[in-house]
Write a protein that holds these residues in place. Structure first.
Motif, PDB file in Angstrom:
ATOM      1  N   SER A 117      37.388   8.175 103.664  1.00  0.00           N
ATOM      2  CA  SER A 117      37.013   9.585 103.593  1.00  0.00           C
ATOM      3  C   SER A 117      37.349  10.078 102.196  1.00  0.00           C
ATOM      4  CB  SER A 117      37.772  10.419 104.629  1.00  0.00           C
ATOM      5  OG  SER A 117      37.459   9.997 105.952  1.00  0.00           O
ATOM      6  N   GLY A 118      36.483  10.902 101.625  1.00  0.00           N
ATOM      7  CA  GLY A 118      36.751  11.391 100.278  1.00  0.00           C
ATOM      8  C   GLY A 118      35.845  12.538  99.895  1.00  0.00           C
ATOM      9  N   GLN A 119      36.221  13.199  98.816  1.00  0.00           N
ATOM     10  CA  GLN A 119      35.401  14.286  98.302  1.00  0.00           C
ATOM     11  C   GLN A 119      35.663  14.471  96.814  1.00  0.00           C
ATOM     12  OE1 GLN A 119      36.369  18.119  99.923  1.00  0.00           O
ATOM     13  NE2 GLN A 119      38.547  17.926  99.554  1.00  0.00           N
ATOM     14  N   ILE A 120      34.692  15.068  96.157  1.00  0.00           N
ATOM     15  CA  ILE A 120      34.798  15.401  94.739  1.00  0.00           C
ATOM     16  C   ILE A 120      34.744  16.914  94.612  1.00  0.00           C
ATOM     17  CG2 ILE A 120      33.769  15.106  92.448  1.00  0.00           C
ATOM     18  CD1 ILE A 120      32.433  12.562  93.479  1.00  0.00           C
ATOM     19  N   GLU A 121      35.666  17.483  93.847  1.00  0.00           N
ATOM     20  CA  GLU A 121      35.698  18.919  93.626  1.00  0.00           C
ATOM     21  C   GLU A 121      35.457  19.223  92.150  1.00  0.00           C
ATOM     22  OE1 GLU A 121      38.973  21.134  95.699  1.00  0.00           O
ATOM     23  OE2 GLU A 121      39.674  19.093  96.127  1.00  0.00           O
ATOM     24  N   ASP A 122      34.677  20.252  91.899  1.00  0.00           N
ATOM     25  CA  ASP A 122      34.460  20.714  90.533  1.00  0.00           C
ATOM     26  C   ASP A 122      35.634  21.602  90.142  1.00  0.00           C
ATOM     27  OD1 ASP A 122      33.642  21.664  88.120  1.00  0.00           O
ATOM     28  OD2 ASP A 122      31.905  22.773  88.869  1.00  0.00           O
ATOM     29  N   GLU A 123      36.478  21.119  89.262  1.00  0.00           N
ATOM     30  CA  GLU A 123      37.661  21.887  88.863  1.00  0.00           C
ATOM     31  C   GLU A 123      37.309  23.054  87.943  1.00  0.00           C
ATOM     32  OE1 GLU A 123      41.201  20.949  90.120  1.00  0.00           O
ATOM     33  OE2 GLU A 123      39.426  20.724  91.383  1.00  0.00           O
ATOM     34  N   GLN A 124      36.110  23.060  87.393  1.00  0.00           N
ATOM     35  CA  GLN A 124      35.701  24.200  86.565  1.00  0.00           C
ATOM     36  C   GLN A 124      35.121  25.335  87.401  1.00  0.00           C
ATOM     37  OE1 GLN A 124      34.368  21.481  82.822  1.00  0.00           O
ATOM     38  NE2 GLN A 124      33.841  23.641  82.664  1.00  0.00           N
ATOM     39  N   GLY A 125      35.120  25.166  88.717  1.00  0.00           N
ATOM     40  CA  GLY A 125      34.830  26.274  89.596  1.00  0.00           C
ATOM     41  C   GLY A 125      36.090  27.037  89.950  1.00  0.00           C
ATOM     42  N   LYS A 126      37.197  26.705  89.293  1.00  0.00           N
ATOM     43  CA  LYS A 126      38.491  27.327  89.556  1.00  0.00           C
ATOM     44  C   LYS A 126      39.059  27.914  88.257  1.00  0.00           C
ATOM     45  CE  LYS A 126      39.376  23.669  92.958  1.00  0.00           C
ATOM     46  NZ  LYS A 126      40.292  22.572  93.359  1.00  0.00           N
ATOM     47  N   TYR A 127      40.051  28.776  88.412  1.00  0.00           N
ATOM     48  CA  TYR A 127      40.716  29.331  87.228  1.00  0.00           C
ATOM     49  C   TYR A 127      41.694  28.297  86.680  1.00  0.00           C
ATOM     50  CZ  TYR A 127      43.528  32.136  84.128  1.00  0.00           C
ATOM     51  OH  TYR A 127      44.179  32.595  83.010  1.00  0.00           O
ATOM     52  N   ASN A 128      41.660  28.079  85.370  1.00  0.00           N
ATOM     53  CA  ASN A 128      42.481  27.076  84.708  1.00  0.00           C
ATOM     54  C   ASN A 128      43.794  27.698  84.238  1.00  0.00           C
ATOM     55  OD1 ASN A 128      43.552  24.971  83.257  1.00  0.00           O
ATOM     56  ND2 ASN A 128      41.889  24.865  81.754  1.00  0.00           N
ATOM     57  N   LEU A 129      44.896  27.296  84.856  1.00  0.00           N
ATOM     58  CA  LEU A 129      46.206  27.867  84.520  1.00  0.00           C
ATOM     59  C   LEU A 129      46.629  27.590  83.081  1.00  0.00           C
ATOM     60  CD1 LEU A 129      48.447  27.213  87.666  1.00  0.00           C
ATOM     61  CD2 LEU A 129      47.269  29.308  87.001  1.00  0.00           C
ATOM     62  N   SER A 130      46.097  26.545  82.482  1.00  0.00           N
ATOM     63  CA  SER A 130      46.502  26.211  81.113  1.00  0.00           C
ATOM     64  C   SER A 130      46.180  27.322  80.127  1.00  0.00           C
ATOM     65  CB  SER A 130      45.820  24.911  80.667  1.00  0.00           C
ATOM     66  OG  SER A 130      46.210  23.834  81.480  1.00  0.00           O
ATOM     67  N   GLN A 131      45.284  28.220  80.499  1.00  0.00           N
ATOM     68  CA  GLN A 131      44.889  29.305  79.608  1.00  0.00           C
ATOM     69  C   GLN A 131      45.847  30.487  79.644  1.00  0.00           C
ATOM     70  OE1 GLN A 131      40.152  28.117  80.192  1.00  0.00           O
ATOM     71  NE2 GLN A 131      40.874  30.093  80.910  1.00  0.00           N
ATOM     72  N   LEU A 132      46.861  30.423  80.511  1.00  0.00           N
ATOM     73  CA  LEU A 132      47.817  31.524  80.611  1.00  0.00           C
ATOM     74  C   LEU A 132      48.722  31.627  79.387  1.00  0.00           C
ATOM     75  CD1 LEU A 132      48.914  31.200  84.347  1.00  0.00           C
ATOM     76  CD2 LEU A 132      47.585  33.070  83.337  1.00  0.00           C
ATOM     77  N   ALA A 133      48.834  30.542  78.624  1.00  0.00           N
ATOM     78  CA  ALA A 133      49.708  30.550  77.451  1.00  0.00           C
ATOM     79  C   ALA A 133      49.077  29.716  76.350  1.00  0.00           C
ATOM     80  CB  ALA A 133      51.091  30.016  77.799  1.00  0.00           C
ATOM     81  N   LEU A 134      49.419  30.058  75.117  1.00  0.00           N
ATOM     82  CA  LEU A 134      48.931  29.327  73.948  1.00  0.00           C
ATOM     83  C   LEU A 134      50.095  29.104  73.003  1.00  0.00           C
ATOM     84  CD1 LEU A 134      46.555  28.162  72.321  1.00  0.00           C
ATOM     85  CD2 LEU A 134      46.262  30.444  71.312  1.00  0.00           C
ATOM     86  N   LEU A 135      50.385  27.847  72.738  1.00  0.00           N
ATOM     87  CA  LEU A 135      51.500  27.474  71.859  1.00  0.00           C
ATOM     88  C   LEU A 135      52.809  28.121  72.318  1.00  0.00           C
ATOM     89  CD1 LEU A 135      49.752  27.715  68.365  1.00  0.00           C
ATOM     90  CD2 LEU A 135      50.175  25.673  69.743  1.00  0.00           C
ATOM     91  N   GLY A 136      52.969  28.187  73.636  1.00  0.00           N
ATOM     92  CA  GLY A 136      54.211  28.722  74.191  1.00  0.00           C
ATOM     93  C   GLY A 136      54.251  30.221  74.321  1.00  0.00           C
ATOM     94  N   ALA A 137      53.193  30.905  73.969  1.00  0.00           N
ATOM     95  CA  ALA A 137      53.153  32.375  74.065  1.00  0.00           C
ATOM     96  C   ALA A 137      52.234  32.792  75.211  1.00  0.00           C
ATOM     97  CB  ALA A 137      52.671  32.988  72.758  1.00  0.00           C
ATOM     98  N   VAL A 138      52.739  33.621  76.116  1.00  0.00           N
ATOM     99  CA  VAL A 138      51.951  34.109  77.244  1.00  0.00           C
ATOM    100  C   VAL A 138      50.790  34.962  76.743  1.00  0.00           C
ATOM    101  CG1 VAL A 138      52.006  35.612  79.287  1.00  0.00           C
ATOM    102  CG2 VAL A 138      53.905  34.036  78.836  1.00  0.00           C
ATOM    103  N   GLN A 139      49.609  34.767  77.327  1.00  0.00           N
ATOM    104  CA  GLN A 139      48.410  35.500  76.958  1.00  0.00           C
ATOM    105  C   GLN A 139      48.159  36.629  77.972  1.00  0.00           C
ATOM    106  OE1 GLN A 139      46.603  34.386  73.936  1.00  0.00           O
ATOM    107  NE2 GLN A 139      48.670  33.525  73.942  1.00  0.00           N
ATOM    108  N   PRO A 140      48.429  37.891  77.606  1.00  0.00           N
ATOM    109  CA  PRO A 140      48.314  39.006  78.560  1.00  0.00           C
ATOM    110  C   PRO A 140      46.938  39.135  79.193  1.00  0.00           C
ATOM    111  CG  PRO A 140      49.481  39.708  76.576  1.00  0.00           C
ATOM    112  CD  PRO A 140      48.927  38.346  76.294  1.00  0.00           C
ATOM    113  N   GLY A 141      45.882  38.885  78.426  1.00  0.00           N
ATOM    114  CA  GLY A 141      44.534  38.994  78.981  1.00  0.00           C
ATOM    115  C   GLY A 141      44.297  37.997  80.102  1.00  0.00           C
ATOM    116  N   GLU A 142      44.787  36.787  79.941  1.00  0.00           N
ATOM    117  CA  GLU A 142      44.631  35.773  80.974  1.00  0.00           C
ATOM    118  C   GLU A 142      45.510  36.077  82.187  1.00  0.00           C
ATOM    119  OE1 GLU A 142      42.444  33.465  81.097  1.00  0.00           O
ATOM    120  OE2 GLU A 142      41.642  33.734  79.077  1.00  0.00           O
ATOM    121  N   VAL A 143      46.670  36.630  81.927  1.00  0.00           N
ATOM    122  CA  VAL A 143      47.535  37.034  83.041  1.00  0.00           C
ATOM    123  C   VAL A 143      46.837  38.090  83.892  1.00  0.00           C
ATOM    124  CG1 VAL A 143      49.727  38.141  83.679  1.00  0.00           C
ATOM    125  CG2 VAL A 143      49.670  36.465  81.825  1.00  0.00           C
ATOM    126  N   ALA A 144      46.140  39.017  83.235  1.00  0.00           N
ATOM    127  CA  ALA A 144      45.402  40.056  83.966  1.00  0.00           C
ATOM    128  C   ALA A 144      44.301  39.441  84.835  1.00  0.00           C
ATOM    129  CB  ALA A 144      44.811  41.064  82.981  1.00  0.00           C
TER     130      ALA A 144
END
Length: 313
Positions: A117-144
């Motif tokens: 049994s198996g399935q494939i999911e499109d991960e770009q249909g989801k919000y990417n948490l990696s965008q919450l911060a850039l170079l260790g700094a939280v990105q307020p727009g992405e947090v919103a």
């Protein structure tokens, strides 16, 4: 005159064949004890041999199940590769999006049947948490953005900052060092404040962790993700667009989506697209009493077969 010397009765030698019954009984008991001990030892040896045989059989079955799972992963790579060659957009009615349940397959030696049994999911249909911060700094727009998504899911908006700080701690920057391990999967969030396993499991349907910045695929994203990610798109309108899309009115381009949204002039603030490069594969094989599971992240890029970025099993 010779006198007869009499020995005391307790010192007289026993007549031949007159061995006391007590001694004969002790000998029988001793023999029984020896036989019993030998039986127990034999049973223990046989039990250990049976356990060893079961262990070897189980290990063989697990190895075969893992082999079959690897075959399932190769199947996913072929499906995604062919999809990229045939379709200019990534959409949910493609072959890759159809789950497999209880597919009967043969083991490598051909002697046993297993079920995949198996399935494939499109991960770009989801919000990417990696965008919450850039170079260790939280990105307020992405947090919103994440706060809006959490609110739409009925979850505390405060979790957005909790996750943003965890992502930032996993990055290094000009003025700060990495203080936490990098995130690879959503399960890495389990245990931080407000993130029990059940919350992480629900969020995994809407949120992902990818190693680079990605666009939201409007052909596969849920209405909640669309509404949270696109300024000016409320949840009711997002659901209407998602319903039209799922009935076969797929979006052919970013401009097509914006026009149907009613805001074709919007040029910024929405990182959206109609193609996807990142996919998660989940598989399970059942072989007799052995069950093996696996998750993997695949990256499809440059017209080549998808690369395996990580595998967990």
């Amino acid at each position: 005159m010779n006198q007869l010397v009499r020995m005391p009765w307790h010192r007289r030698p026993a007549p031949p064949g007159s061995r006391p019954r007590a001694q004969r009984g002790m000998a029988v008991i001793a023999a029984l004890v020896v036989v019993g001990a030998a039986a127990v030892t034999t049973a223990a040896i046989m039990q250990r041999q049976a356990l060893l045989a079961d262990t070897l059989i189980g290990e063989r079955e697990r190895t075969q199940a893992d082999w079959l799972l690897r075959g399932g992963l190769d199947w996913a790579r072929v499906i995604l590769f062919n999809d990229a060659r045939r379709n200019a957009i990534t959409r949910k009615d493609a072959i890759w999006a159809q789950p497999i349940a209880g597919l009967e397959i043969s083991t490598p030696d051909g002697r046993h049947k297993a079920y995949f049994s198996g399935q494939i999911e499109d991960e770009q249909g989801k919000y990417n948490l990696s965008q919450l911060a850039l170079l260790g700094a939280v990105q307020p727009g992405e947090v919103a953005v994440l706060q809006r998504l959490l609110t739409g899911l009925g979850m505390p908006a405060s979790l957005a900052m909790t996750m943003a700080r965890r992502v930032a701690a996993s990055q290094s920057g000009p003025q700060r060092e990495q203080t936490a391990p990098g995130l690879r999967t959503m399960s890495d969030l389990t245990g931080i404040e407000g993130m029990p396993p059940d919350v992480v499991a629900v969020l995994s349907n809407y949120v992902t962790v990818l190693p680079q910045k990605t666009a939201i695929n409007v052909n596969t994203a849920s209405a909640e993700v669309l509404s949270a990610s696109i300024p000016g798109l409320d949840l009711a309108q997002a659901r209407d667009l998602a319903d039209q899309r799922d009935q076969g009115l797929w979006f052919n381009s970013r401009s097509d989506f914006l026009n149907r949204m009613g805001n074709g002039d919007m040029t910024g603030g929405s990182n959206i697209g109609v193609q996807s490069d990142w996919f998660k594969v989940t598989g399970q094989v059942t072989l007799n009493d052995s069950v093996a599971g696996m998750q993997a992240l695949l990256h499809r890029h440059g017209g080549k077969p998808p690369q395996i970025r990580w595998v967990e099993g």
